[in-house]
Write a protein that holds these residues in place. Structure first.
Motif, PDB file in Angstrom:
ATOM      1  N   LEU A  34      39.805  46.845  14.642  1.00 38.03           N
ATOM      2  CA  LEU A  34      39.768  47.914  15.523  1.00 38.03           C
ATOM      3  C   LEU A  34      38.788  48.479  16.190  1.00 38.03           C
ATOM      4  CD1 LEU A  34      42.869  49.895  13.737  1.00 38.03           C
ATOM      5  CD2 LEU A  34      42.863  48.208  15.793  1.00 38.03           C
ATOM      6  N   HIS A  37      37.535  45.699  18.777  1.00 38.06           N
ATOM      7  CA  HIS A  37      38.402  45.665  19.859  1.00 38.06           C
ATOM      8  C   HIS A  37      38.179  46.848  20.588  1.00 38.06           C
ATOM      9  CE1 HIS A  37      41.632  44.700  22.251  1.00 38.06           C
ATOM     10  NE2 HIS A  37      42.932  44.803  21.367  1.00 38.06           N
ATOM     11  N   ASN A  41      37.081  46.846  24.606  1.00 38.00           N
ATOM     12  CA  ASN A  41      37.906  47.374  25.754  1.00 38.00           C
ATOM     13  C   ASN A  41      37.175  48.355  26.476  1.00 38.00           C
ATOM     14  OD1 ASN A  41      40.311  46.204  24.773  1.00 38.00           O
ATOM     15  ND2 ASN A  41      41.219  48.134  23.951  1.00 38.00           N
ATOM     16  N   ALA A  56      35.947  38.464  27.240  1.00 36.88           N
ATOM     17  CA  ALA A  56      37.050  37.513  26.909  1.00 36.88           C
ATOM     18  C   ALA A  56      36.869  36.135  26.829  1.00 36.88           C
ATOM     19  CB  ALA A  56      38.415  38.279  27.857  1.00 36.88           C
ATOM     20  N   ARG A  70      41.210  34.878  13.768  1.00 37.10           N
ATOM     21  CA  ARG A  70      42.775  34.859  13.831  1.00 37.10           C
ATOM     22  C   ARG A  70      43.550  35.050  12.787  1.00 37.10           C
ATOM     23  NH1 ARG A  70      43.994  32.548  19.930  1.00 37.10           N
ATOM     24  NH2 ARG A  70      43.584  34.367  21.052  1.00 37.10           N
ATOM     25  N   PHE A 124      54.454  47.733  17.730  1.00 37.48           N
ATOM     26  CA  PHE A 124      53.448  47.872  18.810  1.00 37.48           C
ATOM     27  C   PHE A 124      52.796  46.458  18.753  1.00 37.48           C
ATOM     28  CE2 PHE A 124      49.031  48.280  19.780  1.00 37.48           C
ATOM     29  CZ  PHE A 124      48.864  48.568  21.228  1.00 37.48           C
ATOM     30  N   HIS A 128      52.560  44.222  21.931  1.00 39.38           N
ATOM     31  CA  HIS A 128      51.305  43.844  22.383  1.00 39.38           C
ATOM     32  C   HIS A 128      50.776  42.414  22.551  1.00 39.38           C
ATOM     33  CE1 HIS A 128      47.121  45.192  23.398  1.00 39.38           C
ATOM     34  NE2 HIS A 128      46.848  44.696  22.433  1.00 39.38           N
ATOM     35  N   LEU A 129      51.027  41.608  21.711  1.00 43.04           N
ATOM     36  CA  LEU A 129      50.816  40.434  21.603  1.00 43.04           C
ATOM     37  C   LEU A 129      51.600  39.646  22.527  1.00 43.04           C
ATOM     38  CD1 LEU A 129      50.215  39.485  17.876  1.00 43.04           C
ATOM     39  CD2 LEU A 129      48.554  39.600  19.480  1.00 43.04           C
ATOM     40  N   THR A 133      48.672  38.894  24.795  1.00 45.25           N
ATOM     41  CA  THR A 133      48.091  37.626  24.342  1.00 45.25           C
ATOM     42  C   THR A 133      49.140  36.319  24.710  1.00 45.25           C
ATOM     43  OG1 THR A 133      47.134  38.980  22.448  1.00 45.25           O
ATOM     44  CG2 THR A 133      47.327  36.388  22.321  1.00 45.25           C
ATOM     45  N   HIS A 151      43.313  34.208  33.205  1.00 48.81           N
ATOM     46  CA  HIS A 151      42.785  34.993  32.123  1.00 48.81           C
ATOM     47  C   HIS A 151      41.507  36.112  32.647  1.00 48.81           C
ATOM     48  CE1 HIS A 151      40.820  34.933  27.853  1.00 48.81           C
ATOM     49  NE2 HIS A 151      41.383  35.809  27.768  1.00 48.81           N
ATOM     50  N   VAL A 153      41.289  39.400  32.578  1.00 53.28           N
ATOM     51  CA  VAL A 153      41.866  40.497  31.439  1.00 53.28           C
ATOM     52  C   VAL A 153      41.789  41.923  32.127  1.00 53.28           C
ATOM     53  CG1 VAL A 153      41.243  41.762  29.341  1.00 53.28           C
ATOM     54  CG2 VAL A 153      41.180  39.176  29.421  1.00 53.28           C
ATOM     55  N   PHE A 161      48.703  49.160  33.449  1.00 55.08           N
ATOM     56  CA  PHE A 161      48.666  50.636  33.130  1.00 55.08           C
ATOM     57  C   PHE A 161      48.568  51.454  34.321  1.00 55.08           C
ATOM     58  CE2 PHE A 161      46.009  49.047  29.352  1.00 55.08           C
ATOM     59  CZ  PHE A 161      47.281  49.276  28.313  1.00 55.08           C
ATOM     60  N   TYR A 170      51.670  52.878  25.346  1.00 51.61           N
ATOM     61  CA  TYR A 170      50.732  52.631  24.473  1.00 51.61           C
ATOM     62  C   TYR A 170      49.928  53.951  24.014  1.00 51.61           C
ATOM     63  CZ  TYR A 170      49.780  47.700  25.362  1.00 51.61           C
ATOM     64  OH  TYR A 170      49.912  46.185  25.348  1.00 51.61           O
ATOM     65  N   MET A 174      49.425  54.611  20.096  1.00 48.42           N
ATOM     66  CA  MET A 174      48.143  55.135  19.566  1.00 48.42           C
ATOM     67  C   MET A 174      48.218  56.292  18.702  1.00 48.42           C
ATOM     68  SD  MET A 174      45.990  52.590  20.189  1.00 48.42           S
ATOM     69  CE  MET A 174      47.792  51.587  20.184  1.00 48.42           C
ATOM     70  N   MET A 177      49.261  55.254  15.341  1.00 47.02           N
ATOM     71  CA  MET A 177      48.100  54.668  14.726  1.00 47.02           C
ATOM     72  C   MET A 177      46.992  55.674  14.082  1.00 47.02           C
ATOM     73  SD  MET A 177      45.446  51.736  16.039  1.00 47.02           S
ATOM     74  CE  MET A 177      44.194  53.064  16.908  1.00 47.02           C
ATOM     75  N   PHE A 218      40.932  54.067  22.392  1.00 38.02           N
ATOM     76  CA  PHE A 218      42.101  53.036  22.836  1.00 38.02           C
ATOM     77  C   PHE A 218      42.923  53.597  23.911  1.00 38.02           C
ATOM     78  CE2 PHE A 218      41.770  50.765  18.678  1.00 38.02           C
ATOM     79  CZ  PHE A 218      41.633  49.586  19.322  1.00 38.02           C
TER      80      PHE A 218
HETATM   81  C1  HEM Z   1      45.480  50.930  24.145  1.00 35.83           C
HETATM   82  C2  HEM Z   1      44.634  50.149  23.811  1.00 35.83           C
HETATM   83  C3  HEM Z   1      44.493  48.740  23.856  1.00 35.83           C
HETATM   84  C4  HEM Z   1      44.398  47.986  24.921  1.00 35.83           C
HETATM   85  C5  HEM Z   1      44.117  48.313  26.308  1.00 35.83           C
HETATM   86  C6  HEM Z   1      44.281  46.446  24.437  1.00 35.83           C
HETATM   87  C7  HEM Z   1      44.120  45.241  25.201  1.00 35.83           C
HETATM   88  C8  HEM Z   1      44.065  43.977  24.835  1.00 35.83           C
HETATM   89  C9  HEM Z   1      43.997  42.862  25.695  1.00 35.83           C
HETATM   90  C10 HEM Z   1      43.757  42.857  27.104  1.00 35.83           C
HETATM   91  C11 HEM Z   1      44.354  41.741  24.869  1.00 35.83           C
HETATM   92  C12 HEM Z   1      44.229  40.475  25.220  1.00 35.83           C
HETATM   93  C13 HEM Z   1      42.715  39.684  25.159  1.00 35.83           C
HETATM   94  C14 HEM Z   1      42.279  38.457  25.735  1.00 35.83           C
HETATM   95  O1  HEM Z   1      43.329  37.611  26.008  1.00 35.83           O
HETATM   96  O2  HEM Z   1      41.256  38.070  25.723  1.00 35.83           O
HETATM   97  C15 HEM Z   1      44.474  42.245  23.420  1.00 35.83           C
HETATM   98  C16 HEM Z   1      44.662  41.444  22.398  1.00 35.83           C
HETATM   99  C17 HEM Z   1      44.842  41.944  20.848  1.00 35.83           C
HETATM  100  N1  HEM Z   1      44.953  43.323  20.744  1.00 35.83           N
HETATM  101 FE1  HEM Z   1      44.800  44.762  21.739  1.00 35.83          FE
HETATM  102  N2  HEM Z   1      44.649  46.435  22.954  1.00 35.83           N
HETATM  103  C18 HEM Z   1      44.805  47.669  22.639  1.00 35.83           C
HETATM  104  C19 HEM Z   1      45.020  48.176  21.395  1.00 35.83           C
HETATM  105  C20 HEM Z   1      45.221  47.443  20.155  1.00 35.83           C
HETATM  106  C21 HEM Z   1      45.683  48.071  18.938  1.00 35.83           C
HETATM  107  C22 HEM Z   1      45.612  49.450  18.707  1.00 35.83           C
HETATM  108  C23 HEM Z   1      45.788  46.837  18.300  1.00 35.83           C
HETATM  109  C24 HEM Z   1      46.070  46.848  16.763  1.00 35.83           C
HETATM  110  C25 HEM Z   1      46.622  47.959  16.128  1.00 35.83           C
HETATM  111  C26 HEM Z   1      45.426  45.606  19.048  1.00 35.83           C
HETATM  112  C27 HEM Z   1      45.606  44.411  18.572  1.00 35.83           C
HETATM  113  C28 HEM Z   1      45.473  43.171  19.447  1.00 35.83           C
HETATM  114  C29 HEM Z   1      45.422  41.839  18.646  1.00 35.83           C
HETATM  115  C30 HEM Z   1      45.887  41.580  17.333  1.00 35.83           C
HETATM  116  C31 HEM Z   1      45.133  41.161  20.045  1.00 35.83           C
HETATM  117  C32 HEM Z   1      44.995  39.553  19.956  1.00 35.83           C
HETATM  118  C33 HEM Z   1      43.658  39.012  19.688  1.00 35.83           C
HETATM  119  C34 HEM Z   1      43.437  37.514  19.756  1.00 35.83           C
HETATM  120  O3  HEM Z   1      43.849  37.044  20.602  1.00 35.83           O
HETATM  121  O4  HEM Z   1      43.034  37.095  18.793  1.00 35.83           O
HETATM  122  N3  HEM Z   1      45.188  46.032  20.309  1.00 35.83           N
HETATM  123  N4  HEM Z   1      44.579  43.500  23.378  1.00 35.83           N
END
Ligand code: HEM
Length: 231
Positions: A34, A37, A41, A56, A70, A124, A128-129, A133, A151, A153, A161, A170, A174, A177, A218
């Protein structure tokens, strides 16, 4: 030797202390993810699409290494989840007739609701995935699909948003979380053996600071987009 290791692992997974230690370690690992991540962001906050998009792309270009990371993350997530339900079932079985006194005096609201905030986080993560993703859905329709295919992002998050319902969803996730980490990060040190009251006090303060920082971090991107600070 393999049989001994398997027996050791089985014993670890079935003792309550072993479960708590494994939950603490997997929880700690996920907090590490986190922090990474939320830092990534933050690049969107510069308002220059190239910053987060280049980051990205770098991650994507890691290829097999990205899949190793992963895999580790998925393994930690699943172990944490399975162990949480195991512990919860064990706790429920230990008091089948319910409490004769109000245990809430001892346990805080967050600790009694860890399983619920955990389920919200699970839902979530699945949404989110599917959203960013896998690109299975996007509230902004064709424009989102184009950004996803390229891609881009930055464009993906700005498009999505801008919709208050998505940004709100979201922020609510959060908040769950925040509560989960507040209690979880504070108590994991006890599971790892740090039970001295002074250490406990420090852990509580640290967990509150971490949970609030992650929450604000976040929420920054959805809020910045919603209030048109970045576009
Ligand atoms: C509001 C806040 C968040 C935003 C704006 C956000 C944004 C993103 C974006 C844009 C991606 C895709 C990135 C890419 O394709 O290169 C991503 C992937 C991911 N996010 Fe988030 N995220 C947020 C919060 C979270 C939280 C809180 C978690 C976990 C509890 C999380 C877990 C993940 C995971 C597991 C991936 C996949 C990573 C991968 O592809 O290997 N995200 N997020």
């Amino acid at each position: 030797m393999v049989a001994n290791a398997a027996r050791g692992l089985k014993a670890l997974f079935s003792s309550t202390l072993g479960i708590k230690v494994l939950m603490a370690l997997t929880g700690l690992g996920m907090v590490g993810f986190l922090v990474t991540h939320v830092s990534g962001n933050a690049l969107a906050l510069t308002g220059n699409p190239e910053h987060i998009n280049a980051y990205a792309k770098k991650l994507k270009d890691l290829g097999p290494l990205l899949w190793v990371a992963r895999g580790g993350l998925i393994a930690m997530f699943l172990a944490h989840l399975v162990l949480a339900f195991k512990l919860s079932a064990r706790n429920a079985a230990a008091r089948p007739v319910g409490y004769h006194f109000n245990s809430a005096v001892e346990a805080s609201w967050t600790s009694r609701h860890m399983i619920y905030t955990g389920v919200v986080i699970l839902l979530f993560v699945l949404v989110h995935l599917a959203h960013y993703t896998l690109g299975l859905w996007g509230a902004s329709g064709a424009a989102f699909k184009t950004a996803f295919d390229n891609h881009d992002v930055y464009r993906m998050v700005v498009l999505e948003f801008s919709n208050p319902a998505i940004a709100g969803l979201y922020v609510v996730a959060m908040a769950a979380m925040l509560l989960h980490i507040w209690h979880g990060f504070g108590s994991l040190w006890r599971s790892l053996g740090a039970s001295h009251p002074k250490l406990q006090e420090g852990a509580q303060k640290l967990s509150m600071a971490l949970a609030v920082l992650l929450f604000l971090g976040f929420c920054a991107v959805p809020s910045a987009v919603l209030f048109k600070l970045i576009k």
